[in-house]
Each structure stands twice: as structure tokens, then as C-alpha cells.
Write an enzyme that holds these catalytic residues in place. Structure first.
Site, PDB file in Angstrom:
ATOM      1  N   GLU A 195      -1.213   9.439 -43.434  1.00  6.50           N
ATOM      2  CA  GLU A 195       0.252   9.569 -43.356  1.00  6.50           C
ATOM      3  C   GLU A 195       0.631  10.686 -42.388  1.00  6.50           C
ATOM      4  O   GLU A 195       1.530  10.543 -41.575  1.00  6.50           O
ATOM      5  CB  GLU A 195       0.803   9.854 -44.766  1.00  6.50           C
ATOM      6  CG  GLU A 195       2.321   9.857 -44.844  1.00  6.50           C
ATOM      7  CD  GLU A 195       2.833  10.083 -46.263  1.00  6.50           C
ATOM      8  OE1 GLU A 195       2.001  10.403 -47.167  1.00  6.50           O
ATOM      9  OE2 GLU A 195       4.047   9.941 -46.482  1.00  6.50           O
ATOM     10  N   ASP A 224      11.969  14.329 -45.577  1.00 12.28           N
ATOM     11  CA  ASP A 224      12.437  14.657 -46.929  1.00 12.28           C
ATOM     12  C   ASP A 224      12.610  16.142 -47.223  1.00 12.28           C
ATOM     13  O   ASP A 224      13.620  16.558 -47.745  1.00 12.28           O
ATOM     14  CB  ASP A 224      11.471  14.061 -47.961  1.00 12.28           C
ATOM     15  CG  ASP A 224      11.233  12.576 -47.745  1.00 12.28           C
ATOM     16  OD1 ASP A 224      11.569  12.063 -46.661  1.00 12.28           O
ATOM     17  OD2 ASP A 224      10.699  11.927 -48.659  1.00 12.28           O
TER      18      ASP A 224
HETATM   19  C1  GLC Z   1       8.608   9.483 -46.936  1.00 12.84           C
HETATM   20  C2  GLC Z   1       8.944   9.915 -45.517  1.00 12.84           C
HETATM   21  C3  GLC Z   1       9.842   8.882 -44.869  1.00 12.84           C
HETATM   22  C4  GLC Z   1       9.160   7.528 -44.923  1.00 12.84           C
HETATM   23  C5  GLC Z   1       8.692   7.176 -46.334  1.00 12.84           C
HETATM   24  C6  GLC Z   1       7.776   5.966 -46.359  1.00 12.84           C
HETATM   25  O1  GLC Z   1       9.723   9.450 -47.746  1.00 12.84           O
HETATM   26  O2  GLC Z   1       9.539  11.177 -45.507  1.00 12.84           O
HETATM   27  O3  GLC Z   1      10.140   9.224 -43.538  1.00 12.84           O
HETATM   28  O4  GLC Z   1       9.993   6.545 -44.418  1.00 12.84           O
HETATM   29  O5  GLC Z   1       7.983   8.239 -46.907  1.00 12.84           O
HETATM   30  O6  GLC Z   1       6.692   6.144 -45.496  1.00 12.84           O
END
Ligand code: GLC
Length: 420
Positions: free
Chosen positions: A387, A164
């Protein structure tokens, strides 16, 4: 790690997948991400394959149940409303597919993990793989039609690459004036320390781009005209290249033609070369200016995963190993933009390391692959299935009990996985 530690961690990881299971699909983590995310689900399938093959196939099948008629597979499927997430279905306004969804896609790891699941289930799995094959091919064709710039795959929104707030988007984001975006309430910072999340300036532009897509009805041709954000990305290019090779192997296993798939592979190989800087590094390109970003991120190291050898990237990998105890950071340690806790601007991600290590192993870099596996495994053993992690200290960051972190433990990092 003792045998008992390994068994405890394996059990814990299985419990996380089961706890995040909402019946046919898995949440990345409850609270912060309360829906089905595209590439998270493909990782989940890889993890489920270690203890529940049927559930592994189901995860992929549910993902493709949200495929649009165009072939696009959305990055979020909003199966059931959840007011705890922003931007939800009413903001996206995307009713182009069978399930309310976002209007953009995500890195296509599905074919790669479908092949991995099939390898653990050769007999019963062929019928399931056959059911997915045409859908995966339609999705890859959609990428080649709508996201290819001479074989380099570009994104139209920072969320599309799944990284992101990487610095790779900074120059493109700076060209956007998020005028008229209006007031909105973020939900992510209610779940996670804002210092670990994207900034307000980033969010204004994320939402502004969503509003543009909605206005244009998420129509591919309309979106492509004067696209305000267009960045050729190593994540997408290398992942699609790899997935395409795996899709071709699935075509062989199923007795299907691979000719069209092979033609895409050739284009993607050519496109990958355009990402290379004069120094031999794979970096993103802001297609509005034509300039390489020059940033070495964890996506830069996916070249082996895509089947591409590179002594220059191997030198960078050795440098990354020397620069922090927990490689591979999402931004090069010591670079101006590096921020050890902020999401894709520094932290190390277990799922990304799994992809990099698979590539290294496939191309014979056994020692580096094993070093990356054991360093990543020690992060999870010490700090749980977070995460992401601070690459300097190993401290866990972002959301906890994370599906793809638990999945890559089971399928790759755990000594019980046999490092595949
Ligand atoms: C965030 C991450 C993305 C992922 C999502 C759910 O947006 O950047 O890569 O798929 O979270 O985990």
C-alpha cells in the site's frame, strides 16, 4: 532489472489486479478494503488498460453506476456486504444513490484516466468515453457547486481527500469535540499494525463527522451550514484542475462543448493561487480560521500535474530527493509531524508519485520525472506491491497486494510501460 525481472513483475502486477477483481470492480486489497473505492478504481482502470481494455472501461463504468442524482460520486460503493470493514453501509446510512455508499467523494482522477484509457483505444473507446462524459461533467459540476471556495476545492471529511490522517487536517480536527460518538470497533487495526494507521483521536472524529452527515441525510445544503470541518486542499484542487483539462480534451475528441468546463478551469487556476504561501509553497488552508497549514506534503507537489510551474516547489522537490532515498514522502522529512510509517504522515505512495511524475514530464522536467519513476520502480521490485513504503528504508507498510500500486507499476513504473 533484467528483462526476466521485468516480465515477472509485470505478470505479478497483472495477477494482483485479477485477484482483486470482483466482477466489474476491483477491491483496493482484500481484507482491509473489501469494497470499491473511487480513486483506486480509476487507477485500476489505468493498469487494466495495459492488458484488458474492455475491463478498464468497465471499472470506470461501474464506478459511475453509483453516482448520486446530485452528480456526486461516492468514495466507497458497498456492492456486497462485508462485516470485516468499519464503518460499513449501516453506519453511513446513505441511501441517496442507486447503490449503498458512503456520503462523501474522493479526488476526481477519473477523467484523467478515462482520457489515458481512450488514448490506448482510440477507435472502440470513443463510444465508451461518450457514455462516461456527461457523468464526469456532472461530477465536476458538483465539486464546483459544493466544494469550491473561490476556486480552491475543500473537503468536509478527512477521507474525502484520500489522505486520511495527513497533518494538513490537524488544526481543523483539533476544533472538533467528538462528543457523543459512542462505542465502536475499528476493523483496520485487525489487518494492519496500529503504528501504521490513524490514531483513536483521529477515528473518533472521522466517525463523529459521519454521524453528523447521516443525521443531515447527506444533504449538500444542510451539510454546508456551519460545517465543522472545511479544509481547502491541494490534492482536490490540483487533481480537479488537471481532470478538468482532460475532460475538455475529451469534449474535443467527442465533438462536445467545452465552454462550461473551461470556465471551471479558470476558477480552479485562481483557486490554486490562494493555496500558495508567501514562501511560494502550495499548502492546505483551514477555512474555519483562514490559516495555511504550511505543511509540505506529497499533495503540494501536484502543481505540475495541474499545469502550474513553480521554481519554489522545484527547490522543495530537490530537497525531498536529497532528504530520503525514496521520495516523495507524504510529509516533509525532518518536519515535526514526520512519521516514516504512519500512513499519510510520512510514507511514500507509488500512486502519488505516479501523478507527480506525470506532471513533471508534461511540463518538461524529464530528468526529475525519470528519477522519481526509477526510485519508485525499485521500491516495488524489492518489496512488492504494498500500500505504501517507508521513505527512509523502503520497507513495505500497510496492506499488501495493493491494486493501485500494481496498476501504477503496469501503467507507469515498469520499464515496459514506456513511462507515460
Ligand atoms: C485509504 C486511503 C485512501 C484510499 C483507501 C483505499 O483510506 O487513505 O486514499 O482510497 O484507503 O485504498
Amino acid at each position: 532489472m533484467t528483462q526476466m525481472d521485468i516480465e515477472t513483475l509485470d505478470r505479478r502486477a497483472r495477477e494482483i489486479l485479477t485477484a482483486n477483481d470482483r466482477g466489474g470492480y476491483t477491491l483496493p486489497t482484500a481484507g482491509l478494503y473489501p469494497y470499491q473505492w473511487n480513486w483506486d478504481s480509476a487507477f485500476a482502470a489505468w493498469g487494466f488498460a495495459r492488458f484488458d481494455i474492455d475491463r478498464a472501461w468497465q471499472e470506470l463504468e461501474t464506478l459511475f453506476s453509483g453516482q448520486w442524482p446530485s452528480g456526486m460520486v461516492p468514495h466507497i460503493l458497498f456492492h456486497k456486504p462485508d462485516p470485516g470493514y468499519f464503518p460499513g453501509p449501516e453506519v453511513w446510512g446513505a441511501s441517496n444513490g442507486p447503490i449503498p455508499s458512503s456520503g462523501i467523494s474522493q479526488p476526481p482522477v477519473a477523467a484523467t484516466f478515462a482520457r489515458a484509457v481512450l488514448e490506448t483505444d482510440m477507435e472502440a473507446g470513443l463510444a465508451r468515453a461518450r457514455g462516461l462524459f456527461g457523468k464526469m461533467k456532472d461530477w465536476h459540476r458538483w465539486f464546483m457547486a459544493w466544494r469550491s471556495e473561490a476556486g480552491a476545492i475543500f473537503i468536509t471529511h478527512p477521507w474525502e481527500a484520500g489522505r486520511d490522517n495527513t497533518a494538513d487536517w490537524d488544526s481543523a480536527m483539533a476544533l472538533i469535540d467528538p462528543e457523543g460518538v459512542g462505542e465502536y470497533t475499528r476493523r483496520d487495526t485487525a489487518h494492519v499494525d496500529p503504528a501504521m494507521r490513524p490514531t483513536k483521536a483521529d477515528y473518533d472524529r472521522y466517525i463523529w463527522l459521519v454521524q453528523r452527515g447521516r443525521r443531515l441525510g447527506w444533504d449538500d445544503a444542510a451539510l454546508a451550514r456551519d460545517a465543522p470541518f472545511r479544509v481547502a486542499d491541494p490534492t482536490m484542487t490540483f487533481i480537479l484542475l488537471r481532470a478538468n483539462r482532460d475532460l475538455a480534451a475529451l469534449a474535443d475528441a467527442l465533438g462536445e462543448s467545452r465552454a462550461e468546463i473551461d470556465s471551471w478551469t479558470q476558477m480552479l487556476i485562481a483557486g490554486s493561487e490562494t493555496l500558495k504561501t508567501p514562501e511560494g509553497h502550495y499548502t492546505a488552508i483551514n477555512l474555519r480560521t483562514g490559516a495555511h497549514t504550511g505543511h509540505i506534503t506529497n499533495a503540494s507537489f501536484l502543481n505540475w500535474y495541474a499545469g502550474i510551474e513553480s521554481p519554489e516547489m522545484m527547490a522543495e522537490l530537490q530537497a525531498a530527493f536529497a532528504a530520503s532515498p525514496y521520495p516523495v514522502p507524504s510529509h516533509k522529512v525532518g518536519a515535526a509531524e514526520f512519521d516514516s510509517k504512519r500512513y499519510w504522515r510520512g510514507p511514500t505512495w507509488a500512486m502519488f508519485n505516479a501523478l507527480i511524475a506525470r506532471g513533471l514530464l508534461d511540463m518538461g522536467h524529464v530528468e526529475e520525472a525519470e528519477a522519481l519513476r526509477s526510485k519508485t520502480a525499485s521500491l516495488m521490485a524489492q518489496h512488492g506491491f504494498a500500500e505504501y513504503f517507508d521513505p527512509l528504508t523502503g520497507a513495505p507498510a500497510g496492506g499488501g497486494t495493493f491494486t493501485w500500486t500494481a496498476a501504477v507499476w503496469l501503467a507507469w513504473a515498469s520499464p515496459s510501460a514506456g513511462a507515460k
